[in-house]
Design an enzyme around this catalytic site. Sequence first.
Site, short mmCIF file in Angstrom:
data_model
loop_
_atom_site.label_atom_id
_atom_site.label_comp_id
_atom_site.label_asym_id
_atom_site.label_seq_id
_atom_site.Cartn_x
_atom_site.Cartn_y
_atom_site.Cartn_z
N LYS A 251 0.81 -1.23 0.00
CA LYS A 251 0.00 0.00 0.00
C LYS A 251 0.84 1.28 0.00
O LYS A 251 0.42 2.30 -0.53
CB LYS A 251 -0.97 0.01 1.18
CG LYS A 251 -2.14 -0.95 0.96
CD LYS A 251 -3.30 -0.62 1.87
CE LYS A 251 -4.52 -1.44 1.50
NZ LYS A 251 -4.36 -2.86 1.90
N GLU B 214 -10.51 7.02 4.25
CA GLU B 214 -11.11 6.08 5.18
C GLU B 214 -10.16 4.89 5.30
O GLU B 214 -9.28 4.70 4.49
CB GLU B 214 -12.46 5.60 4.67
CG GLU B 214 -12.40 4.53 3.59
CD GLU B 214 -11.88 5.03 2.25
OE1 GLU B 214 -11.92 6.27 2.02
OE2 GLU B 214 -11.43 4.20 1.45
N SER C 109 1.68 -9.76 -0.95
CA SER C 109 1.35 -8.34 -0.85
C SER C 109 1.67 -7.71 0.50
O SER C 109 1.88 -6.50 0.59
CB SER C 109 -0.12 -8.11 -1.19
OG SER C 109 -0.95 -8.95 -0.41
C1 LIG Z 1 -5.21 -3.91 1.49
C2 LIG Z 1 -4.47 -5.16 1.20
C3 LIG Z 1 -4.82 -6.00 0.12
C4 LIG Z 1 -6.01 -5.75 -0.75
O1 LIG Z 1 -5.98 -4.61 -1.52
P1 LIG Z 1 -5.77 -4.64 -3.10
O2 LIG Z 1 -6.09 -3.27 -3.51
O3 LIG Z 1 -6.71 -5.68 -3.66
O4 LIG Z 1 -4.37 -5.03 -3.34
C5 LIG Z 1 -4.04 -7.11 -0.14
N1 LIG Z 1 -2.98 -7.42 0.64
C6 LIG Z 1 -2.61 -6.65 1.69
C7 LIG Z 1 -1.44 -7.05 2.49
C8 LIG Z 1 -3.35 -5.50 2.00
O5 LIG Z 1 -2.98 -4.75 3.05
#
Ligand SMILES: *Cc1c(COP(=O)(O)O)cnc(C)c1O
Length: 400
Positions: free
Chosen positions: A94, A116, A381
């Site tokens: 993010k 938010e 992610s």
């Molecule tokens: C917020 C988040 C997501 C989901 O958000 P996307 O916009 O679909 O990528 C995925 N993995 C993590 C670790 C997150 O914090």
Amino acid sequence: MSDYLKSTPNSDGFFGDYGGAMLPPPLEPHFAEIRAAYAELSKSPAFLEELRHIRKHFQGRPTPISHLKNLSAMAGGAQIYAKREDLNHTGAHKLNHCMAEGLLAKHMGKTKLIAETGAGQHGVALATAAAYFGLECEIHMGEVDIAKEAPNVTRMKLLGATVVPVGEGAKTLKEAVDSAFGSYIAQAGHALFGIGSVVGPHPFPMMVRDFQSIVGIESREQFAEMVGGLPDIVAACVGGGSNAMGLFAGFIDDDVALVGVEPLGTSSKLGDHAATMTYGVDGAIHGFQTKVLLDEGGEPAPVNTIASGLDYPGVGPEHAHLQKIGRVKYETADDAETLHAFYEISRKEGIIPALESAHAIAWAMREAKNHPGKNILINLSGRGDKDIDFVTETHGFGGS
Ligand SMILES: *Cc1c(COP(=O)(O)O)cnc(C)c1O
């Protein structure tokens, strides 16, 4: 930039039939200002150089790719590799778009970031960017989420953000969006809305994709250097869809299969999952056209998944487009196999993943046996520190 990325979306923000900007009239001039600023800055060598500097010296990029050898051996078939966004500063992808949104705000002469947050991950990343750029930061969060996600509330406050509790309705993400948007309308002259995924009115789905494309650009180079050539399959979890779009952006013009993995929660019954691409219909949500999960009354349906970051009844418009043109396939992983993947990668590879990312791992572990001799690259992610209390309190330490 690739041909696809250059030509999509069109100048009105449409990815085929999806996207666009349905704005309340008072916001129209402010979005026109954002579109104009981004059109100029995205071509400015100075802006891009500043962003490169931040990526390297603040975020700690490039993040590595790891070969998950033990997991691959267990799964049997394809070799599984992971792009390590868990090693990006603040522990998830993010920050890639939040730092760029902060830089954009700074260049536009704004003094404040508003957004938010649901589980608090986006709030923490945006508060980090605000601290770095010396901007004020106002994060709206449902009272239920504030109670559930106390460590992230503490982080945001330590980073200097104001956390606004939202007590309306179910006191979760949807009410927080409404509250943040209302506050933004009143302050749009000096504030920028920091949208948290490839969602919202144009130009946000395009901008957030572009800001996240660093993940795919790095991956393409790193994979070639590490393994040779390109991966055969590239997969990522999809909530709003930003980590997936970032990784896909590096391979979109290549002969590489792209797979989005959605949360199936506890079952395929409406209300039990958050698999919008798989079970949704065309509709509108939060100012743009996309696929949505709707209840019988035509309102956004309740959603359910073990990973709160994937808990959204809509999805980025580009995903709806890429599914329609057949470029990306969308599949699902349920809570049980996601938890299994969470325990296995922790124990066998020494990586505790976010529950969101564990959906992509679960899919790769299930699918590997169907692709012997091939290479699968997934986006890890984020890291799982935020999830360890919940997982161990509800499911223990994973028997097997
Ligand atoms: C917020 C988040 C997501 C989901 O958000 P996307 O916009 O679909 O990528 C995925 N993995 C993590 C670790 C997150 O914090």
